[in-house]
Motif scaffolding. Structure first.
Motif, PDB file in Angstrom:
ATOM      1  N   GLY A 326       0.791  -1.216   0.000  1.00  0.00           N
ATOM      2  CA  GLY A 326       0.000   0.000   0.000  1.00  0.00           C
ATOM      3  C   GLY A 326       0.825   1.267   0.000  1.00  0.00           C
ATOM      4  O   GLY A 326       0.277   2.373  -0.020  1.00  0.00           O
ATOM      5  N   THR A 327       2.160   1.134   0.013  1.00  0.00           N
ATOM      6  CA  THR A 327       3.026   2.313  -0.022  1.00  0.00           C
ATOM      7  C   THR A 327       2.851   3.049  -1.342  1.00  0.00           C
ATOM      8  O   THR A 327       2.851   2.435  -2.418  1.00  0.00           O
ATOM      9  N   THR A 328       2.706   4.362  -1.292  1.00  0.00           N
ATOM     10  CA  THR A 328       2.564   5.154  -2.513  1.00  0.00           C
ATOM     11  C   THR A 328       3.938   5.510  -3.065  1.00  0.00           C
ATOM     12  O   THR A 328       4.961   5.363  -2.392  1.00  0.00           O
ATOM     13  N   GLU A 329       3.956   5.999  -4.300  1.00  0.00           N
ATOM     14  CA  GLU A 329       5.203   6.426  -4.932  1.00  0.00           C
ATOM     15  C   GLU A 329       5.867   7.530  -4.116  1.00  0.00           C
ATOM     16  O   GLU A 329       7.083   7.533  -3.915  1.00  0.00           O
ATOM     17  N   ALA A 330       5.075   8.477  -3.643  1.00  0.00           N
ATOM     18  CA  ALA A 330       5.616   9.592  -2.868  1.00  0.00           C
ATOM     19  C   ALA A 330       6.231   9.094  -1.562  1.00  0.00           C
ATOM     20  O   ALA A 330       7.327   9.507  -1.171  1.00  0.00           O
ATOM     21  N   GLN A 331       5.534   8.197  -0.877  1.00  0.00           N
ATOM     22  CA  GLN A 331       6.052   7.643   0.368  1.00  0.00           C
ATOM     23  C   GLN A 331       7.330   6.838   0.137  1.00  0.00           C
ATOM     24  O   GLN A 331       8.279   6.910   0.931  1.00  0.00           O
ATOM     25  N   ALA A 332       7.348   6.070  -0.976  1.00  0.00           N
ATOM     26  CA  ALA A 332       8.529   5.279  -1.301  1.00  0.00           C
ATOM     27  C   ALA A 332       9.727   6.178  -1.569  1.00  0.00           C
ATOM     28  O   ALA A 332      10.852   5.890  -1.134  1.00  0.00           O
ATOM     29  N   GLY A 333       9.493   7.291  -2.262  1.00  0.00           N
ATOM     30  CA  GLY A 333      10.578   8.221  -2.549  1.00  0.00           C
ATOM     31  C   GLY A 333      11.170   8.818  -1.293  1.00  0.00           C
ATOM     32  O   GLY A 333      12.400   8.937  -1.160  1.00  0.00           O
ATOM     33  N   GLU A 334      10.296   9.194  -0.360  1.00  0.00           N
ATOM     34  CA  GLU A 334      10.773   9.773   0.906  1.00  0.00           C
ATOM     35  C   GLU A 334      11.578   8.756   1.703  1.00  0.00           C
ATOM     36  O   GLU A 334      12.625   9.064   2.264  1.00  0.00           O
ATOM     37  N   ALA A 336      13.150   6.090   0.565  1.00  0.00           N
ATOM     38  CA  ALA A 336      14.386   5.783  -0.138  1.00  0.00           C
ATOM     39  C   ALA A 336      15.440   6.855   0.137  1.00  0.00           C
ATOM     40  O   ALA A 336      16.629   6.552   0.328  1.00  0.00           O
ATOM     41  N   GLU A 337      15.016   8.107   0.158  1.00  0.00           N
ATOM     42  CA  GLU A 337      15.950   9.203   0.431  1.00  0.00           C
ATOM     43  C   GLU A 337      16.499   9.111   1.855  1.00  0.00           C
ATOM     44  O   GLU A 337      17.706   9.280   2.088  1.00  0.00           O
ATOM     45  N   ALA A 338      15.630   8.813   2.802  1.00  0.00           N
ATOM     46  CA  ALA A 338      16.077   8.665   4.191  1.00  0.00           C
ATOM     47  C   ALA A 338      17.002   7.470   4.349  1.00  0.00           C
ATOM     48  O   ALA A 338      17.998   7.516   5.090  1.00  0.00           O
ATOM     49  N   PHE A 339      16.682   6.380   3.623  1.00  0.00           N
ATOM     50  CA  PHE A 339      17.501   5.166   3.642  1.00  0.00           C
ATOM     51  C   PHE A 339      18.918   5.468   3.133  1.00  0.00           C
ATOM     52  O   PHE A 339      19.923   5.094   3.758  1.00  0.00           O
ATOM     53  N   ALA A 340      19.016   6.179   2.012  1.00  0.00           N
ATOM     54  CA  ALA A 340      20.313   6.516   1.429  1.00  0.00           C
ATOM     55  C   ALA A 340      21.110   7.412   2.375  1.00  0.00           C
ATOM     56  O   ALA A 340      22.336   7.231   2.541  1.00  0.00           O
ATOM     57  N   THR A 341      20.442   8.366   3.015  1.00  0.00           N
ATOM     58  CA  THR A 341      21.127   9.276   3.941  1.00  0.00           C
ATOM     59  C   THR A 341      21.718   8.508   5.123  1.00  0.00           C
ATOM     60  O   THR A 341      22.851   8.762   5.554  1.00  0.00           O
ATOM     61  N   THR A 342      20.957   7.548   5.632  1.00  0.00           N
ATOM     62  CA  THR A 342      21.433   6.755   6.772  1.00  0.00           C
ATOM     63  C   THR A 342      22.636   5.894   6.386  1.00  0.00           C
ATOM     64  O   THR A 342      23.622   5.822   7.134  1.00  0.00           O
ATOM     65  N   ILE A 343      22.557   5.243   5.214  1.00  0.00           N
ATOM     66  CA  ILE A 343      23.646   4.354   4.794  1.00  0.00           C
ATOM     67  C   ILE A 343      24.934   5.142   4.575  1.00  0.00           C
ATOM     68  O   ILE A 343      26.044   4.638   4.830  1.00  0.00           O
ATOM     69  N   LYS A 344      24.824   6.395   4.162  1.00  0.00           N
ATOM     70  CA  LYS A 344      26.019   7.215   3.945  1.00  0.00           C
ATOM     71  C   LYS A 344      26.761   7.511   5.244  1.00  0.00           C
ATOM     72  O   LYS A 344      27.935   7.898   5.227  1.00  0.00           O
ATOM     73  N   THR A 345      26.097   7.314   6.383  1.00  0.00           N
ATOM     74  CA  THR A 345      26.774   7.547   7.664  1.00  0.00           C
ATOM     75  C   THR A 345      27.686   6.389   8.044  1.00  0.00           C
ATOM     76  O   THR A 345      28.502   6.516   8.961  1.00  0.00           O
ATOM     77  N   ALA A 346      27.544   5.263   7.335  1.00  0.00           N
ATOM     78  CA  ALA A 346      28.391   4.101   7.636  1.00  0.00           C
ATOM     79  C   ALA A 346      29.826   4.403   7.240  1.00  0.00           C
ATOM     80  O   ALA A 346      30.097   4.949   6.164  1.00  0.00           O
ATOM     81  N   LYS A 347      30.739   4.017   8.090  1.00  0.00           N
ATOM     82  CA  LYS A 347      32.168   4.242   7.823  1.00  0.00           C
ATOM     83  C   LYS A 347      32.773   3.012   7.141  1.00  0.00           C
ATOM     84  O   LYS A 347      33.528   2.240   7.733  1.00  0.00           O
ATOM     85  N   GLY A 348      32.376   2.816   5.899  1.00  0.00           N
ATOM     86  CA  GLY A 348      32.919   1.711   5.127  1.00  0.00           C
ATOM     87  C   GLY A 348      32.172   0.410   5.332  1.00  0.00           C
ATOM     88  O   GLY A 348      31.178   0.325   6.076  1.00  0.00           O
ATOM     89  N   CYS A 349      32.678  -0.642   4.675  1.00  0.00           N
ATOM     90  CA  CYS A 349      31.997  -1.936   4.688  1.00  0.00           C
ATOM     91  C   CYS A 349      31.996  -2.580   6.070  1.00  0.00           C
ATOM     92  O   CYS A 349      31.095  -3.360   6.400  1.00  0.00           O
ATOM     93  N   GLY A 350      32.994  -2.277   6.889  1.00  0.00           N
ATOM     94  CA  GLY A 350      33.040  -2.871   8.223  1.00  0.00           C
ATOM     95  C   GLY A 350      31.981  -2.332   9.148  1.00  0.00           C
ATOM     96  O   GLY A 350      31.654  -2.967  10.161  1.00  0.00           O
ATOM     97  N   ASP A 351      31.406  -1.187   8.810  1.00  0.00           N
ATOM     98  CA  ASP A 351      30.432  -0.532   9.691  1.00  0.00           C
ATOM     99  C   ASP A 351      29.010  -0.619   9.162  1.00  0.00           C
ATOM    100  O   ASP A 351      28.048  -0.370   9.883  1.00  0.00           O
ATOM    101  N   VAL A 352      28.870  -0.991   7.873  1.00  0.00           N
ATOM    102  CA  VAL A 352      27.551  -0.891   7.249  1.00  0.00           C
ATOM    103  C   VAL A 352      26.558  -1.897   7.822  1.00  0.00           C
ATOM    104  O   VAL A 352      25.360  -1.617   7.896  1.00  0.00           O
ATOM    105  N   ASP A 353      27.019  -3.084   8.254  1.00  0.00           N
ATOM    106  CA  ASP A 353      26.085  -4.074   8.812  1.00  0.00           C
ATOM    107  C   ASP A 353      25.393  -3.522  10.061  1.00  0.00           C
ATOM    108  O   ASP A 353      24.188  -3.701  10.260  1.00  0.00           O
TER     109      ASP A 353
END
Length: 452
Positions: A326-334, A336-353
């Motif tokens: 039931g997720t809308t396109e607009a909700q999915a976009g928001e 996805a953007e938050a997901f990408a921002t969070t993953i960028k805080t990982a300090k490399g592959c050792g920290d991403v898990d």
């Protein structure tokens, strides 16, 4: 550049049934033309008048080849293999053309089997069954009964496929005995070719697929239309390999039209001009060449004796999240953007898990991914990353969002090219294939063929 054991644009020489009938019917050329022509040369005047039916393709799909019967069932079962391999619907006109090509292939196959038998070249049933089992292993997890059932379900039969296997094995063994021993490639020829390869270092080479259709001048338009229909079917999802095996009149038909890695200088000028502008995955045709028409498919492209970055082996981590129903396109976009921002805080592959676990994301690791095996649209982007960097998120409402992180990269070594022995073997195989075409042409010329 790897050695490739296949011929380069070796054409099958076909003479239409209509042309043979006209010659046999006593349509002699004017005396003045005949006197000017060398002995044995076929002379056709410009003002040709056709007596009787001028369409050589109007005939039933059965034949007797030197006493061996090719039935309508034989044609139907072989045709069913092609239809099954083709993803799109085949129209009535296309089916008629395909039946005629299947009949021609069966005639050639019969001639090859007959010649092998006459030369005491044996292919045992056990060898045929072994090859059949290998096909089953590749496609049905070693279950020959499952392949038997599949062939019957699509309208073919195990016997039809086994006959094709027997024909290929017979012809290959016949060439090994009657042609290959008389082929000699000198050391000077090999060294000259090696020198050419080194001189061509850094130049582009192309891996091409081809479908070649021969055409006499009077059948030019008909063959062009046939080639256009094939292109249309391929663009609608048809299998290039399947069409090449059954339609192409080049010797590369046996390997699904694959020419291997070649340089433009090895192509006829008409094809080299087209191939130079092609992009990987592009299909072009029909292209008129001397004697007929070609359809080209660019499988891949690289540089001679130069390391290809796409052969780099990558260590990747894929981080993914899914969307609730039931997720809308607009909700999915928001999200996805938050997901990408969070993953960028990982300090490399050792920290991403750890970071992924904090947001309920899944992580999958693979350290043996070849860059060239990734989708074309992300190959170049991922090769620009440094370890610990990520690509932009991608996905869909159904599949969720994914992010790829580069953890490491092993770059390929520069290709040193084929060895002396590899290149010599390739040149010998090319020459054998050329002789094979002459051999088959002679068998066709001497065959007694009755059409029903």
């Amino acid at each position: 550049m790897q050695a490739v054991n296949r011929s380069r644009f070796i054409r099958r020489a076909f003479i239409s049934i209509g042309s043979l009938a006209a010659l046999a019917g006593g349509l002699a050329a004017p005396a003045t033309l005949a006197q000017q022509a060398p002995q044995g040369e076929i002379v056709i005047p410009d003002d040709v008048k056709i007596f009787g039916n001028d369409n050589p393709n109007i005939r039933r799909a059965t034949a007797v080849v030197n006493g061996a019967v090719i039935t309508g069932t034989d044609v139907d079962q072989r045709l069913a293999l092609i239809v099954a391999a083709n993803q799109s619907k085949i129209g009535d006109d296309e089916m008629k053309r395909l039946r005629l090509q299947v009949l021609r292939n069966l005639i050639d196959e019969t001639l090859q089997i007959q010649e092998a038998k006459a030369s005491d070249v044996e292919v045992s049933q056990a060898e045929v069954d072994q090859s059949y089992a290998r096909v089953a292993a590749q496609n049905f997890n070693q279950n020959t009964e499952a392949m038997d059932a599949y062939l019957k379900r699509v309208g073919s039969s195990p016997d039809s496929l086994k006959r094709q296997i027997r024909g290929e094995l017979s012809w290959q063994r016949l060439l090994q005995r009657n042609v290959a021993p008389f082929i000699n490639i000198s050391d000077d020829e090999v060294n000259e070719m090696l020198a050419r390869l080194k001189a061509a270092k850094g130049t582009d080479e192309y891996r091409l697929g081809e479908i070649y259709l021969s055409a006499t001048p009077d059948a030019r338009q008909q063959v062009h239309d046939n080639a256009s229909q094939i292109v249309q079917q391929l663009r609608q999802g048809g299998s290039f390999v399947a069409y090449a095996r059954q339609y192409s009149q080049a010797s590369t038909a046996a390997v699904g039209g694959d020419l291997g890695w070649i340089r433009l200088a090895q192509l006829p000028s008409e094809l080299a001009t087209v191939a130079r502008e092609m992009q990987t995955g592009q299909l072009v045709g029909p292209i008129e060449v001397p004697g007929g028409f070609d359809i080209l498919y660019l499988i891949d492209k690289r540089q001679v004796l130069t390391a290809d970055p796409r052969d780099a082996v990558l260590a990747l981590k894929q981080i993914s999240i899914s969307f609730p129903k039931g997720t809308t396109e607009a909700q999915a976009g928001e999200r996805a953007e938050a997901f990408a921002t969070t993953i960028k805080t990982a300090k490399g592959c050792g920290d991403v898990d750890k970071v992924a676990a904090g947001i309920g994301a899944q992580v999958v690791a693979n350290d043996q991914v070849k860059a060239r095996d990734l989708p074309p649209q992300i190959q170049n982007s991922i090769l620009q990353l440094s370890p610990g960097e990520t690509l932009a998120p991608f996905g869909s409402l159904e599949d969720g969002v994914r992010i790829l992180m580069l953890c490491g990269r092993d770059d390929p070594q520069a290709d040193s090219g084929p060895s002396f022995e590899q290149l010599q073997a390739q040149m010998e195989d090319d020459r054998v294939n050329k002789r094979a075409q002459m051999y088959l042409r002679d068998l066709r010329r001497d065959a007694v063929i009755e059409y029903n």
